[in-house]
Design a protein around this motif. Structure first.
Motif, PDB file in Angstrom:
ATOM      1  N   LYS A 165       0.602 -11.933  -1.953  1.00 20.59           N
ATOM      2  CA  LYS A 165      -0.025 -11.683  -0.636  1.00 20.59           C
ATOM      3  C   LYS A 165       0.111 -12.906   0.099  1.00 20.59           C
ATOM      4  O   LYS A 165      -0.686 -13.897  -0.454  1.00 20.59           O
ATOM      5  CB  LYS A 165      -1.699 -11.366  -0.774  1.00 20.59           C
TER       6      LYS A 165
ATOM      7  N   VAL B  93      -1.067 -14.164   2.755  1.00 19.98           N
ATOM      8  CA  VAL B  93      -2.401 -14.530   3.334  1.00 19.98           C
ATOM      9  C   VAL B  93      -3.503 -14.136   2.512  1.00 19.98           C
ATOM     10  O   VAL B  93      -4.032 -12.952   2.161  1.00 19.98           O
ATOM     11  CB  VAL B  93      -2.609 -14.116   4.645  1.00 19.98           C
ATOM     12  N   ASP B  94      -4.577 -15.141   1.855  1.00 19.05           N
ATOM     13  CA  ASP B  94      -5.614 -14.930   1.361  1.00 19.05           C
ATOM     14  C   ASP B  94      -6.678 -15.489   2.243  1.00 19.05           C
ATOM     15  O   ASP B  94      -6.893 -16.560   2.507  1.00 19.05           O
ATOM     16  CB  ASP B  94      -5.574 -15.700  -0.096  1.00 19.05           C
ATOM     17  N   GLU B  95      -7.679 -14.471   2.482  1.00 20.26           N
ATOM     18  CA  GLU B  95      -8.635 -14.635   3.303  1.00 20.26           C
ATOM     19  C   GLU B  95      -9.669 -15.736   2.825  1.00 20.26           C
ATOM     20  O   GLU B  95     -10.223 -16.543   3.739  1.00 20.26           O
ATOM     21  CB  GLU B  95      -9.569 -13.512   3.711  1.00 20.26           C
TER      22      GLU B  95
ATOM     23  N   GLN C 291      -8.079 -19.098   3.315  1.00 15.15           N
ATOM     24  CA  GLN C 291      -8.060 -19.549   4.835  1.00 15.15           C
ATOM     25  C   GLN C 291      -9.608 -20.000   5.163  1.00 15.15           C
ATOM     26  O   GLN C 291      -9.772 -21.037   6.099  1.00 15.15           O
ATOM     27  CB  GLN C 291      -7.622 -18.414   5.638  1.00 15.15           C
TER      28      GLN C 291
ATOM     29  N   THR D 191     -15.182 -11.575   7.538  1.00 13.41           N
ATOM     30  CA  THR D 191     -13.563 -11.572   7.058  1.00 13.41           C
ATOM     31  C   THR D 191     -13.620 -10.548   6.175  1.00 13.41           C
ATOM     32  O   THR D 191     -12.738  -9.847   5.835  1.00 13.41           O
ATOM     33  CB  THR D 191     -12.952 -12.909   6.508  1.00 13.41           C
TER      34      THR D 191
ATOM     35  N   SER E 107     -13.162  -7.025   7.481  1.00 12.76           N
ATOM     36  CA  SER E 107     -11.986  -7.093   8.380  1.00 12.76           C
ATOM     37  C   SER E 107     -10.884  -8.368   8.203  1.00 12.76           C
ATOM     38  O   SER E 107     -10.966  -8.796   7.217  1.00 12.76           O
ATOM     39  CB  SER E 107     -12.370  -7.167  10.104  1.00 12.76           C
ATOM     40  N   SER E 108     -10.018  -8.505   9.292  1.00 15.16           N
ATOM     41  CA  SER E 108      -9.280  -9.390   9.056  1.00 15.16           C
ATOM     42  C   SER E 108      -9.548 -10.876   9.323  1.00 15.16           C
ATOM     43  O   SER E 108     -10.707 -11.111  10.049  1.00 15.16           O
ATOM     44  CB  SER E 108      -7.934  -9.352  10.137  1.00 15.16           C
ATOM     45  N   PHE E 109      -8.944 -12.056   9.120  1.00 10.78           N
ATOM     46  CA  PHE E 109      -9.364 -13.251   9.155  1.00 10.78           C
ATOM     47  C   PHE E 109      -9.420 -13.649  10.743  1.00 10.78           C
ATOM     48  O   PHE E 109     -10.053 -14.358  11.264  1.00 10.78           O
ATOM     49  CB  PHE E 109      -8.574 -14.363   8.514  1.00 10.78           C
ATOM     50  N   SER E 110      -8.288 -13.246  11.189  1.00  8.85           N
ATOM     51  CA  SER E 110      -8.024 -13.268  12.591  1.00  8.85           C
ATOM     52  C   SER E 110      -9.293 -13.009  13.603  1.00  8.85           C
ATOM     53  O   SER E 110      -9.796 -13.787  14.471  1.00  8.85           O
ATOM     54  CB  SER E 110      -6.639 -12.825  13.173  1.00  8.85           C
TER      55      SER E 110
ATOM     56  N   GLN F   2      -3.141 -21.634   9.923  1.00 11.51           N
ATOM     57  CA  GLN F   2      -1.970 -20.629   9.928  1.00 11.51           C
ATOM     58  C   GLN F   2      -0.596 -21.109   9.577  1.00 11.51           C
ATOM     59  O   GLN F   2       0.236 -20.655   8.974  1.00 11.51           O
ATOM     60  CB  GLN F   2      -1.927 -19.747  11.216  1.00 11.51           C
TER      61      GLN F   2
END
Length: 451
Positions: free
Chosen positions: A307, A309-311, A314, A367, A370-373, A420
């Motif tokens: 993966k 992206v790992d929240e 981040q 997070t 939901s998503s990090f963004s 990012q």
């Protein structure tokens, strides 16, 4: 009495000076690092819980897949000379003791095609872990084994007790019947006792190698369906080994001793395709062994399903910029205080600092759902709005609070961009910090620091 009044007056003047105010703000910044450390510890704790969940799911569904085989195994008889002396007669006799050993032969050609399909996430509480199902097909052939290279006489070979051996990991995640087609004969695999190699061993039922031999070779064909996670890897035991993997996984990482072909490798947001071709001259082991199979773990290669992206990573990276955010925010308020001559109490600085700390607790909690963004946007907007509205009551106007809100928005956006980025994070961060330093030098150029 007059001297005492002068000392009191000097003390009041000192505590009202820019130097004293900077010292108190600096001390408060250091104090606020304590709750920031607690937030970072919370992030690590949540990340550890996720890792435990991943291990639990992997144990239930299936772990890494490593395949070593198929290998032709043929027993042979070896003789050991030993002497026996009779104590009474003092005579010595020589005898031979017969023992059965095994010779192993790797395939001449080994071709594998693997299709990997990303499976639905397996949820444990708040955490999801993505796994996969792999459909693997193996084809190839064995040519006539050359026992002379092993120093074994032809008459000692037990051709009628040959078998095919496969070593692999993750036996419990195999989801298909396991059999192998040898020319026109179908044989079933059975598990054997595990050895100390770290692999699980599957062995076919025995067959007469000479009887199924056709055109001086034995062709094989078999398929396996695996449940797995994390990675699929192979060991190139064929004289010529060809591996082909297709998957809908969009973020592969190719690992091991051999690189995938650049001419056919293709990665997109819909998945990837990769091919390997390894010849016997590309590695330093032979095609036949007597006694036991060698440890060839150093030659494994394949693909790791990651993966990107790992929240939690981040969140941890964002928290590392906490000191910078607190320091720059306090610096903005201090410059405004010095330029506008508006007095800001240390308690008000404390409230602003705690609001900045709350950003990180909001970030990690949102997070996880939901998503990090999205979480970063919500947490950042909430904190910027809170501090901007609070500064209206402190600064008694709207011009400076608007400037503060804009500055914090730019700062949080700048940090988000750095998080990012991977390859250019240091470069962009250095340029950004240089710009911040230049802005501080510009706005503080007319402040009288002697007051």
């Amino acid at each position: 009495m007059e001297n005492q009044e002068n000392q009191i007056a000097e003390t009041k003047i000192f505590f009202q000076s820019n130097t004293a105010k900077m010292m108190m703000i600096g001390f408060l910044t250091l104090v606020l690092l304590i709750p920031l450390f607690f937030v970072q510890d919370l992030i690590r704790e949540r990340s550890k819980r996720k890792t435990e969940m991943v291990d639990e799911v992997a144990n239930l569904w299936g772990k890494d897949i490593l395949f070593y085989g198929p290998t032709l195994r043929i027993p042979f008889t070896s003789y050991e000379n030993y002497s026996f002396t009779d104590v009474k007669t003092k005579t010595t006799t020589f005898q031979k003791k017969a023992t059965t050993n095994y010779a192993y032969f790797f395939p001449t050609e080994l071709k594998n095609t693997t299709g990997v399909k990303k499976n639905e996430s397996l949820k444990r509480g708040l955490f999801n872990h993505v796994v996969f199902t792999a459909d693997m097909n193996f084809k190839g052939n064995f040519f006539n084994p050359d026992f002379s290279k092993l120093g074994i006489a032809e008459e000692n070979v037990q051709w009628d007790k040959a078998s095919i051996v496969v070593k692999t990991t993750n036996l419990k995640s195999i989801k298909s019947e396991l059999s192998i087609q040898l020319n026109n004969e179908k044989l079933m695999f059975e598990p054997q006792n595990n050895d100390n190699s770290g692999y699980s061993t599957l062995s076919s039922s025995t067959f007469d190698y000479k009887k199924i031999l056709a055109n001086n070779k034995v062709n094989f064909n078999f398929s396996i369906t695996y449940n797995g996670s994390n990675s699929i890897k192979f060991i190139p035991i064929g004289k010529t080994t060809k591996i082909s993997i297709d998957s809908d996984w969009e973020s592969p990482s190719f690992e091991g001793s051999f690189a995938a072909s650049d001419t056919t490798k293709n990665i997109s947001n819909k998945g990837f395709h990769a091919d390997w071709k390894i010849l016997d001259i590309n590695r330093t082991f032979t095609q036949q062994y007597a006694g036991a199979l060698p440890d060839l773990n150093d030659y494994q290669f394949g693909v790791k399903f990651i993966k990107t992206v790992d929240e939690y990573q981040q969140n941890e990276r964002a928290s590392k910029y906490g000191f910078l955010v607190i320091g720059l925010t306090f610096l903005i308020f201090f410059l405004i205080q010095s330029i506008s001559k508006i007095s800001i109490h240390i308690f008000q600085y404390s409230m602003i600092g705690l609001a900045l700390i709350m950003f990180y607790t909001l970030l990690i909690s949102i997070t996880e759902h939901s998503s990090f963004s999205f979480a970063y946007t919500v947490a950042g907007t909430s904190v910027v709005a809170l501090i901007s509205l609070y500064s209206v009551s402190i600064l008694k106007n709207r011009k400076f609070p608007m400037f503060i809100g804009l500055s914090l928005s730019v700062l949080y956006t700048f940090i988000y961009v750095i998080i990012q980025l991977e390859d250019y994070a240091l470069l962009v961060g250095s340029i950004g910090l240089f710009g911040i330093l230049a802005a501080v030098m510009y706005f503080s150029r007319k402040i009288d620091w002697n007051k």
